[in-house]
Enzyme design. Structure first.
Site, mmCIF file in Angstrom:
data_model
loop_
_atom_site.group_PDB
_atom_site.id
_atom_site.type_symbol
_atom_site.label_atom_id
_atom_site.label_comp_id
_atom_site.label_asym_id
_atom_site.label_seq_id
_atom_site.Cartn_x
_atom_site.Cartn_y
_atom_site.Cartn_z
ATOM 1 N N SER A 195 0.590 -1.556 0.146
ATOM 2 C CA SER A 195 -0.121 -0.008 0.137
ATOM 3 C C SER A 195 1.236 1.513 -0.332
ATOM 4 O O SER A 195 1.570 1.781 -1.129
ATOM 5 C CB SER A 195 -0.771 -0.274 1.030
ATOM 6 O OG SER A 195 -2.072 0.899 1.097
ATOM 7 N N GLU A 322 -8.676 -5.624 -4.158
ATOM 8 C CA GLU A 322 -8.485 -4.215 -3.664
ATOM 9 C C GLU A 322 -9.800 -3.815 -2.604
ATOM 10 O O GLU A 322 -9.424 -4.060 -1.750
ATOM 11 C CB GLU A 322 -7.487 -4.059 -4.559
ATOM 12 C CG GLU A 322 -6.146 -4.463 -4.825
ATOM 13 C CD GLU A 322 -5.223 -4.544 -3.952
ATOM 14 O OE1 GLU A 322 -5.470 -4.305 -2.867
ATOM 15 O OE2 GLU A 322 -4.247 -5.688 -4.435
ATOM 16 N N HIS A 416 -7.315 -5.697 -0.067
ATOM 17 C CA HIS A 416 -6.768 -4.849 -0.181
ATOM 18 C C HIS A 416 -5.602 -5.243 1.365
ATOM 19 O O HIS A 416 -7.000 -5.938 2.443
ATOM 20 C CB HIS A 416 -6.937 -3.336 -0.217
ATOM 21 C CG HIS A 416 -5.787 -1.973 0.349
ATOM 22 N ND1 HIS A 416 -4.408 -3.006 -1.013
ATOM 23 C CD2 HIS A 416 -5.168 -1.358 1.207
ATOM 24 C CE1 HIS A 416 -4.090 -1.882 -0.438
ATOM 25 N NE2 HIS A 416 -3.809 -0.610 0.866
#
Length: 512
Positions: A195, A322, A416
């Site tokens: 990320s 995600e 995610h």
């Protein structure tokens, strides 16, 4: 489990004692730069402190001040005590000898505003057990690391909005200088992150001051379409000062403000930019690195295309779904109407591209289609562009993780952060197991990802027994290794029609 024993070594700053248990020595809370407090607030990191005697390295250091979130409990619930004195790192190694093991330096995620390298999820012992040396670190976040006060105040205050990246570079200098004492090879360093940590990886690939400090890069669910111009980041800082109740004339008062007041203003700023509101057009992720001309000369994707990371092998990829981490718990998103989806697509793609975009995102419920679009916009297409860019200058390997999170009856999907527990081998720890899941398939997935990540750190090639042959990425075949959907397997050019549709949209539409 074996009883822990004290292990003592000498590094450039002085003597250091850690604990060895189950064949892994661990040193926590090592300062890698001067505390950025007092007059050092918003300054570039200073030299690491020295000490007399033996410093105990048995507990993590302070973490950068931040607001609590649900993710804290989800990903280990071990954030720790907060302080602006937060520039600490942790090391795991099989032995403090002269073996010259591959070194892996982890950059945590959290949208540049939350997280810490000391979170339980990032325990490095499972990766270290493969004969690697693992380093995790804290860096300045949010208003402390990414606030361009200098331009906002015509130079009256320090802070260019790149201090958080400068911290990461300082940590890499520390690793280069000291890692041999932990049994690591200073000439074989891999940076890896997820990320915002992966976006940091891309930024370091583009940053001249980081050149020569690492040799390979792994970017998980984050790429190179980041970085604000000085003008934009100055507008963010102006807004921040406004939320502090300060004008440009009395902006100097922020230097003496309690960090709690800064966090309160940061919470207000972030709330003002989310959920489609953003009246000041500051962006979905307003506190991110500034293209300051020194640490970042240009946007990372531009620099990478121009060869800034020549000869740096790259392993990168995304998760299948995600965006579901951000929408699955939001009823408004789960039950959005088709009419709203069409209007949103028309705004985003423009009248000339909306029809094609609606055609390629036509399958599934509105909820599924929204998640497909945002997953591609924020993660998949930026990663694809970075792979295309870097493959002209070094070997690139692509992956995708399809493992589905177990919370909320599976509605979160392959969201995610779902790969994190498997990469670190911590998927069964504490509350994390509720999110990642358990059982033989989870064990096999973690073993495959750990093998791939550490093989890449060792040789620049991630393939191993679990994956078999893993060809490098090119724009003809676009070979991608799939994890988490049965045994690891290759697929060619996944979601090609969606990828091609994005080619017609301006580059500025990508990323956060």
């Amino acid at each position: 489990m074996n009883a822990a024993r004290v292990t003592t070594i000498e590094i450039a700053q002085g003597r250091l004692s850690g604990l060895t248990a189950n064949g892994i020595a661990c040193f926590k809370g090592i300062p890698y730069a001067a505390p950025p407090v007092g007059s050092m607030r918003w300054q570039k990191p200073g030299p690491a402190p020295h000490w007399a005697g033996t410093r105990a390295a048995n507990a993590p250091g302070f973490v950068c001040p931040q607001a609590p979130t649900q993710m804290e409990a989800l990903l280990g619930n071990t954030l720790g005590e907060q302080s602006e004195d937060c520039l600490y790192l942790n090391v795991w190694t099989p032995s403090c000898d002269n073996a010259k093991r591959p070194v892996m330096v982890w950059l945590h995620g959290g949208a540049f505003v939350i997280g810490a390298g000391s979170q339980g999820l990032y325990n490095g012992e499972h990766l270290a057990a493969t004969d690697c040396v693992i380093v995790t670190l804290n860096y300045r976040l949010g208003a402390f690391g990414f606030l361009n006060l200098s331009d906002a105040t015509d130079g009256a205050l320090p802070g260019t909005g790149s201090e958080g990246l400068a911290d990461q570079i300082a940590a890499l200098h520390w690793v280069k200088q000291n890692i041999a004492q932990f049994g690591g090879d200073a000439d074989n360093i891999t940076i890896f992150g997820e990320s915002a940590g992966a976006m940091s990886v891309s930024a370091l690939m583009a940053a001249p001051p980081a050149k020569g400090l690492f040799h390979k890069a792994i970017a998980q669910s984050g790429a190179a379409h980041i970085g604000y111009t000085r003008e934009h980041s100055a507008r963010v800082a102006h807004a921040f000062l406004g939320f502090m109740g300060l004008s440009k004339a009395d902006a100097h008062k922020i230097a003496e403000a309690d960090y709690g007041a800064l966090i309160k203003a940061q919470i207000t700023l972030l709330a003002d930019c989310r959920d489609g509101h953003d009246p000041q057009k500051l962006g979905r992720m307003p506190l991110q690195p500034t293209i300051d001309g020194a640490v970042l000369p240009v946007q990372p994707i531009t620099a990478i295309r121009e060869g800034s990371a020549k000869d740096i092998p790259l392993l990168t990829g995304t998760n299948l779904e995600e965006w579901k981490l951000f929408t699955a718990m939001n009823p408004a998103m789960r039950f959005s109407s088709s009419k709203k989806f069409i209007a949103r697509m028309q705004r985003m793609a423009g009248p000339e591209n909306a029809e094609e975009m609606l055609r390629v995102y036509s399958e599934g419920s509105v909820f599924e289609r929204i998640n497909q679009v945002m997953t591609d916009k924020m993660f998949v297409i930026p990663a694809t562009r970075m792979m295309e860019a870097q493959s002209a200058h070094a070997s690139v390997h692509a992956y995708r993780c399809d493992w589905k999170a177990k919370l909320l009856g599976g509605i979160m999907g392959a969201c995610h952060a779902v790969e994190l527990g498997f990469v670190f081998g911590t998927f069964r720890e504490r509350l994390a197991g509720r999110f990642f899941g358990k059982g033989p398939d989870a064990v096999a997935l973690s073993a495959a990802m750990i093998e791939s990540w550490t093989n890449f750190a060792k040789t620049g090639n991630p393939e191993g027994e679990a994956t078999g042959a893993w060809p490098t990425y090119d724009t003809a075949a676009r070979q991608t290794m799939i994890f988490g959907d049965g045994e690891p397997h290759l697929t060619s050019d996944p979601n090609a029609a969606r990828r091609r549709a994005w080619d017609a949209l301006p580059e500025k539409k990508l990323g956060p």
